[in-house]
Structures are given as structure tokens and as C-alpha cells.
Design an enzyme around this catalytic site. Structure first.
Site, short mmCIF file in Angstrom:
data_model
loop_
_atom_site.label_atom_id
_atom_site.label_comp_id
_atom_site.label_asym_id
_atom_site.label_seq_id
_atom_site.Cartn_x
_atom_site.Cartn_y
_atom_site.Cartn_z
CG ASP A 2 12.29 37.28 56.99
OD1 ASP A 2 11.69 37.10 55.92
OD2 ASP A 2 13.41 37.84 57.05
CG HIS A 19 11.92 39.65 53.84
ND1 HIS A 19 12.27 38.36 53.52
CD2 HIS A 19 12.78 40.44 53.15
CE1 HIS A 19 13.29 38.35 52.69
NE2 HIS A 19 13.62 39.61 52.42
CE1 TYR A 68 24.84 40.71 54.85
CE2 TYR A 68 23.57 39.02 53.73
CZ TYR A 68 23.69 40.31 54.23
OH TYR A 68 22.64 41.19 54.09
CG PHE A 69 29.71 36.34 60.64
CD1 PHE A 69 30.54 36.98 59.73
CD2 PHE A 69 29.91 36.56 62.00
CE1 PHE A 69 31.56 37.83 60.17
CE2 PHE A 69 30.93 37.40 62.44
CZ PHE A 69 31.75 38.04 61.53
CD1 TRP A 80 21.96 37.13 56.25
CD2 TRP A 80 19.92 37.39 57.09
NE1 TRP A 80 21.63 38.46 56.17
CE2 TRP A 80 20.39 38.65 56.68
CE3 TRP A 80 18.64 37.30 57.67
CZ2 TRP A 80 19.64 39.81 56.82
CZ3 TRP A 80 17.90 38.46 57.80
CH2 TRP A 80 18.39 39.69 57.38
CG ASP A 87 15.57 42.94 53.52
OD1 ASP A 87 14.66 43.26 54.31
OD2 ASP A 87 16.04 41.79 53.47
CD GLU A 88 16.40 40.06 49.84
OE1 GLU A 88 17.34 39.57 49.21
OE2 GLU A 88 15.93 39.54 50.88
CD1 TRP A 148 21.02 45.35 52.47
CD2 TRP A 148 21.62 43.35 51.69
NE1 TRP A 148 20.03 44.92 51.63
CE2 TRP A 148 20.36 43.68 51.13
CE3 TRP A 148 22.19 42.12 51.35
CZ2 TRP A 148 19.67 42.86 50.25
CZ3 TRP A 148 21.51 41.28 50.46
CH2 TRP A 148 20.26 41.66 49.92
NE ARG A 201 14.28 33.91 56.61
CZ ARG A 201 15.02 34.95 56.17
NH1 ARG A 201 16.09 35.35 56.84
NH2 ARG A 201 14.66 35.60 55.09
C1 ACM Z 1 19.39 40.98 53.33
O1 ACM Z 1 20.37 40.20 53.32
N1 ACM Z 1 18.31 40.68 52.64
C2 ACM Z 1 19.42 42.21 54.10
#
Ligand code: ACM
Length: 546
Positions: free
Chosen positions: A194, A265, A427-428, A482, A331-332, A399, A165
């Protein structure tokens, strides 16, 4: 029969013969080690080992393999070593019958004795010593006389960074590795692909970086719904840079776990090679994403996609030779393109897949087979379990703390090893509470819960009511950072430090040893190190240090 073998020493580097070693003045100050060793006995008020000149290393230690490894680990931890001396102040031994990460230390005024279960644990012995250097009664650096025996609770202690990102330079990545090593974290999970960018050079697919490593614009930090209108420079790690980072991590006792997202992703890869996606869906126009969140582009379940993944992961495995796990994301992954693709629908029919979700399941199995051929196991985000059984040796990265039934329990019941990184605590990128006035410090994430170091520290990685077998399946703990709202290294450090200390302590120490007030004192003892390293840590009042 009682085993007499606990003290069988396989490899031993030299006696200490430091007859001339000068003890320090009396040492009253107590060492402050994070994470807290399992057992640490300190003799307060007696002369300790003087660190004014560093640690003298006898020739024979420098010439023995484990001795050389110890010197490297000690120097990497910032300890001063004086090699090739006639007198020695260090003995190093590998002991059989101990865990790989077990170590024991004995410090006397004459020298330091280190025993380890494997060379890996030399890094932990080194860090414990580095944290333990205090001032003696004359204000000179010294180690107190002490005995330490230590071993972590969990074998996988990780941090995930996301250069997709926002970019993170090689130098910043190295700095984060040094911070991880300081607290005995041993796995760096590197999120390298990603929707918003492909960040690793793959020789057989040059467009991944020619096209996939740049985007037309980036959401602004102040308002994620608004783009900044500025095309990014291409950003990716060359294979030489990857090798350099992997080698540097290894030199600090850290293994790098690469992640390439499959099957969702994946907009950046599909923008580079549009034939990898579901080309027959209406309005198909893949591009590197310029917004955050979940994007619809997924890989198509075709032979050419598998060939692509085969080739990409072959290069990845070569670049990460020590990674026992390769992270395949998972994920997602939205189902909408598969639902709307005539090809995907006929694929489901031909393969007896009941729903489009089973296409992800199909990908997960193919990836597991592929990685097995490389002698690796897959790790996937907990969604990999959502559409049926996955290979039993797949590791689940938990997660989604909010999903019921709890993905952690589901994974354990299914017999999977689990690495925990619940977004409720680890989740920092999420808020730590009071924010600096500067809008650059605005955090990302919808959770309003404040995840300051106290919150991280409160986590119990071993939930109640587990069977011994389930307990054994919990192999790790990890924090994820993230980077949607982390545009530079200063913000990355602010989000990570000192929460990383709490992560390390929770992953290393038995929950029964925790004491928040005492832990705060040990965090405070780290401030001089943060300052010496120019780390932009979060101060107690919420302000950034730099
Ligand atoms: C995630 O936070 N999508 C693993």
C-alpha cells in the site's frame, strides 16, 4: 434414474474396533459450536465418548492418506490423538457426490466416525469436535453422543489483514490464522502493499523492501493529522516467512490470497522505483506515505510498468501456489496524475481511451490477462467495474456500501462472482460501540455506526429478489481489518474477537437459522478458549480482556 450413489465411499480408513473403549459418565452439558452446524442431534444425559485420554488411532488409519490428513487436522484443532494403536476409535471416509466442504460426524461411546466430501472438510469436522468437548457428570472431558451433518452456505469465508499501515509479526499472523481456523474461515486475504509500506520480499526488485518497507514517520493514534516524527524500522515478510505462513495456513485448512494494489495505493512501490509513476506531472516526488487516506500516486500506463507488474506477480504466484485468486486491489485510484501527465494523455489518445478512468480499466484488463497466464483469476475491489466491463471471470469484492447504484447488484447483473465485505458491517477496524478509557483503543473510520458483533450478525448475505443464478454468484463473505489505528496485536484481537464469530456464523449458516440470544450463549462458551489462547477479546462491557 434415482442415483444410488450418495453413499458410495471412495476411501475408507478402518473399522473401529474399540471393544475396550471406556464410555464417559453421562453427558448433560450441551456442546456449543460456532458456526452452528446445519444439522446436529445430541443425545443428552447418556454416556458419551471419553476424551480423558484422547482419541486412539488404529495403525491402519495412520497409514492411509486421508487418515493421516485427519490426524493432522484433529491435532491442529487441539484434539489429543494417540496414534499407532492396536485399537481404533476413529473411522475416516471420503464420500463421493458431496460438496468439498461437506462433513458428517457420528460420536458414540465407542468411537468417532467422520465422513467428508474432501480432505478440506476434515478441518471442519475437527473443529466441530473440538468445540463439542464438554464435562461429563464426573467433571471429565467428553463428547456427547451426537450426529452432525454440515456444509457451509458460502464457499469463501475470509478475513483481511493489513500489515502495511502497522506491522503484524509472523507470530501474530499465525495466531490470527488459528482464530480463523477455529471458526471455519477458509481464506486469509493478505494486503501486502500500500502507500505506507511494501511488505513482501520480491527478489527481482530489492528496492521494494529496501526503500518501500520503511517510512519517515507515522500518524499518531490520538490524532491522525499529526505525525509521530519517528522513522519506522524496515518491516516486510521475507519469502521464507511468506512460505512459512502460507504452509501454516494450509495446515489449518486456510488458503492465503495475496493482494498487491494496482494502479493506486502504490506510493511505496513508486518511491522505490520512481520510473513506475507518472514522472512528468508537476512536483513529482514519490515517497512512502506518512499520512493515511488516498494518495495521488498511481502507476503510469507504460510498458516498463507492465514488465514490473509481470515480474512481481510471477514471484507472488510462485509463493502462493494454492491461491486460485490473486487480489489486484483497484480501490481509490485517483485520476489526477493521469489527467496532468502529458504521457498519460497521449497514451489515452493513442489507445482511444475516453477518460483517465479508462487507464485503470486498461490496467485491470492487463492484470487479468497476466493472471490468466498463471492460471489464476483476479479479485478486485468494486471500483474495478467503474469504467467499463472487466473480464467476466474477475471476482468483485464489494465494499462501498454507500455507493448507488449498489455495487453488489451491479456486479451480479454483470455476471461477476462477488465476495461481500461491505464497510457497513464488515470493517473490523470500525468502532464496536462503548470504548475502553485507553486512547489506544480509539477506532479508525468515519462511519459512526457501531459495528459490534450483533450488527455483524444481523447481516443477510443473500439479498432479496435475486435470480438463482445471481444467488450462485455470491461466493463469499469477508471482514477487513485495516490497521491505521491498529498498532499492535492486542488491539487487532480486540477489534476482531468476538466479531469474527458473527462473521463465521453469517457466512456458514442459512439466515433463517439465526437467533441472537442463543448465539450470545455460544459466544460466551468461547471465552475459556479465548482465555486459554491469551486473546485480547472485547468483553461484553466493551473492555479489553487483557
Ligand atoms: C477500501 O476500504 N479502500 C477497500
Amino acid at each position: 434414474m434415482k442415483r444410488p450413489a450418495n453413499f458410495v465411499i471412495l476411501l475408507l480408513c478402518v473399522q473401529m474396533s474399540a471393544l475396550n473403549a471406556a464410555p464417559s459418565a453421562a453427558v448433560h452439558e450441551a456442546p456449543s459450536v460456532i458456526p452452528m452446524p446445519v444439522s446436529m442431534q445430541v443425545k443428552a444425559g447418556e454416556p458419551g465418548f471419553s476424551m480423558s485420554e484422547g482419541i486412539k488411532v488404529h495403525y491402519s488409519v495412520s497409514r492411509c492418506e486421508v487418515g493421516r490428513a485427519a490426524i493432522r487436522a484433529f491435532m491442529a484443532a487441539g484434539l489429543q490423538m494417540i496414534p499407532e494403536e492396536n485399537e481404533g476409535e476413529l473411522t475416516v471416509a471420503i464420500e463421493s457426490g458431496k460438496g468439498k466442504e461437506w462433513y458428517a460426524l457420528e460420536v458414540t461411546p465407542q468411537g468417532i466416525s467422520v465422513r467428508v466430501g474432501s480432505e478440506q472438510a476434515l478441518h471442519y469436522a475437527a473443529q466441530t469436535l473440538a468445540h463439542s468437548v464438554v464435562k461429563d457428570a464426573e467433571g471429565l472431558p467428553a463428547l456427547p453422543c451426537m450426529q452432525v451433518e454440515d456444509e457451509p452456505l458460502l464457499p469463501y469465508r475470509g478475513l483481511m489483514l493489513d500489515p502495511c499501515r502497522h506491522p503484524q509479526t509472523v507470530e501474530q499472523t499465525r495466531k490470527m490464522l488459528r482464530i480463523m481456523a477455529r471458526y471455519k474461515l477458509n481464506r486469509f486475504h493478505w494486503h501486502l502493499a500500500d502507500d505506507q509500506g511494501w511488505r513482501i520480499e520480491i527478489k527481482s526488485y530489492p528496492r521494494l523492501t529496501e526503500v518501500g518497507s520503511r517510512r519517515e514517520e507515522t500518524p499518531t493514534l490520538a490524532n491522525h493529522e499529526v505525525g509521530d516524527g519517528t522513522p519506522t524500522e524496515p518491516f516486510y515478510f521475507t519469502q521464507d516467512e511468506v512460505r512459512e505462513i502460507v504452509a501454516y495456513a494450509n495446515s489449518l485448512g486456510i488458503t492465503v490470497i495475496p493482494e498487491i494494489e494496482v494502479p493506486g495505493h502504490s506510493s511505496a512501490a513508486i518511491a522505490a522505483y520512481p520510473e513506475l509513476g507518472n514522472t512528468d506531472v508537476p512536483g513529482y516526488a514519490p515517497r512512502v506515505a506518512t499520512t493515511w487516506g488516498v494518495l495521488p500516486y498511481t502507476y503510469a500506463p507504460r510498458e516498463n510498468t507492465l514488465k514490473f507488474l509481470e515480474n512481481v506477480f510471477a514471484e507472488v504466484c510462485e509463493l502462493f501456489p494454492r491461491a486460485e485468486f490473486v487480489h489486484i486491489g483497484g480501490d481509490e485510484a485517483p485520476r489526477e496524475q493521469w489527467d496532468n501527465s502529458p504521457f498519460a494523455r497521449s497514451f489515452m489518445q493513442q489507445n482511444g481511451l475516453r477518460s483517465s478512468g479508462h487507464i485503470q480499466h486498461w490496467f485491470t484488463h492487463r492484470m487479468a490477462e497476466m493472471m490468466a497466464r498463471h492460471g489464476r483469476r483476479i479479485v478486485g475491489w468494486d471500483e474495478i467495474m467503474d469504467d467499463g466491463e472487466v473480464p467476466s471471470d474477475a471476482v468483485v469484492m464489494y465494499w462501498r456500501s454507500w455507493v448507488r447504484p449498489c455495487a453488489l447488484r451491479r456486479a451480479l447483473r454483470a455476471g461477476h462472482e462477488v465476495i461481500q465485505s461491505p464497510d457497513s458491517h464488515f470493517y473490523f477496524n470500525f468502532s464496536q460501540g462503548k470504548l475502553p478509557a485507553n486512547p489506544q483503543y480509539k477506532p479508525h473510520g468515519s462511519l459512526t455506526a457501531e459495528q459490534d458483533w450483533r450488527h455483524v450478525y444481523s447481516y443477510n448475505p443473500i439479498p432479496e429478489n435475486l435470480t438463482p443464478e445471481q444467488r450462485r454468484l455470491i461466493i463469499g463473505l469477508q471482514a477487513n481489518c485495516w490497521s491505521e489505528s491498529i498498532a499492535d496485536g492486542r488491539k487487532l484481537e480486540y477489534q476482531t474477537v468476538p466479531r469474527i464469530c458473527a462473521l463465521a456464523e453469517v457466512a456458514w449458516c442459512a439466515p433463517t437459522l439465526k437467533n441472537e440470544a442463543e448465539f450470545l450463549e455460544r459466544i460466551r462458551a468461547q471465552y475459556p478458549w479465548f482465555e486459554a489462547q491469551q486473546i485480547n477479546y472485547r468483553r461484553e462491557d466493551g473492555s479489553p480482556a487483557l
